[in-house]
Design an enzyme around this catalytic site. Sequence first.
Site, PDB file in Angstrom:
ATOM      1  N   GLU A   9      -6.254  10.025   5.282  1.00  0.00           N
ATOM      2  CA  GLU A   9      -6.847  11.264   4.861  1.00  0.00           C
ATOM      3  C   GLU A   9      -5.910  12.752   5.344  1.00  0.00           C
ATOM      4  O   GLU A   9      -5.800  13.576   4.219  1.00  0.00           O
ATOM      5  CB  GLU A   9      -8.022  11.455   5.376  1.00  0.00           C
ATOM      6  N   ARG A  33       6.485 -21.123   5.915  1.00  0.00           N
ATOM      7  CA  ARG A  33       8.081 -21.183   5.623  1.00  0.00           C
ATOM      8  C   ARG A  33       8.397 -20.770   4.342  1.00  0.00           C
ATOM      9  O   ARG A  33       7.553 -20.843   3.099  1.00  0.00           O
ATOM     10  CB  ARG A  33       8.172 -22.979   6.058  1.00  0.00           C
ATOM     11  N   GLU A  42      -7.452 -24.964   8.592  1.00  0.00           N
ATOM     12  CA  GLU A  42      -6.527 -26.088   7.501  1.00  0.00           C
ATOM     13  C   GLU A  42      -7.041 -27.449   8.028  1.00  0.00           C
ATOM     14  O   GLU A  42      -6.435 -28.291   7.579  1.00  0.00           O
ATOM     15  CB  GLU A  42      -5.248 -26.025   7.476  1.00  0.00           C
TER      16      GLU A  42
END
Length: 317
Positions: free
Chosen positions: A49, A204, A253
């Site tokens: 802002e 990677r 994962e």
Amino acid sequence: MNPLERALELAERGRGATRPNPVVGAVIVRDGEIVGEGWHERYGGPHAEVNALAAAGERARGATMAVTLEPCSHHGKTPPCADALIAAGIARIVAGAEDPNPEVSGRGFERLRAAGVEVEVADGELGFRARAQNEGYRTWVAKGRPFVAYKVAATLDGRVTLPGRRWVTGDASRRLVHELRAQADAVAVGMGTVRADQPLLTARDVGAERQPRRLAFGSGPLPEGSELELRTGPITLELAQLAEEGVQSLLLEGGPTLATAFLAADLVDKVLLFVAPTIGGTGPTLIGELPEPVALSRLTTRSVGEDVLLIAYVHEP
């Protein structure tokens, strides 16, 4: 272009430089013309802002500002943005989202309204995009844990392994996973995955500016040579500890055992399911048994090479 949509674009320019603060963008419009733009460029620097006000100068008086997040009303590294907006004569604020911090949420809007500034908070798709832009920060500051995204690759019949093949999905999907790792603060698997695959969990070949923390949940020991961090406590406590250490986002994962534990504890916020055009016919499925169904929202799909990526939220930001 809608000014708030432009502010969302500007906010992304600060990605990676504002941590632990959120990314924020601001646009000032007067008589249908953009007269000032700004974004939060770096941690400790002026907020979006203030940068937009500096660009607009006197043209800010009587103008409308579109800003992706509620202007702050407290002293931190910088003075309150709400005070700066009032002093500059901004007449109207269109904000993408309220501040998620329960200690300050709504106070910026209250101060602006008390000074006669009209305040509108976006709803619909733009409001969702403003919240999702900082989904990690929002969960971290409001719930005291990282935002958890469960990533999994599966066949059309829900199998997460294929006999005789190392990968379920194609090259394009695997590259996108490395990009997701590069964006996350931490990546985690369970000890079953560690023992079976000894994953590196690094980002990677995607130009990652930093590597995520790489975690293994479960009982040790880690295999010799593993560079993963072992987390052996209850997952709720481990997530709280990670949050204290500044981890705002966690890419999960792990295999079905870990994913099921997180889902059963209601600790998954988002699901990213890569579906390969293959029927596996045998092998473990992507989720184990749950005590009750898990409802998902905001389902979207996109092609990634020959695969399809499905994204949905368990908890919207």
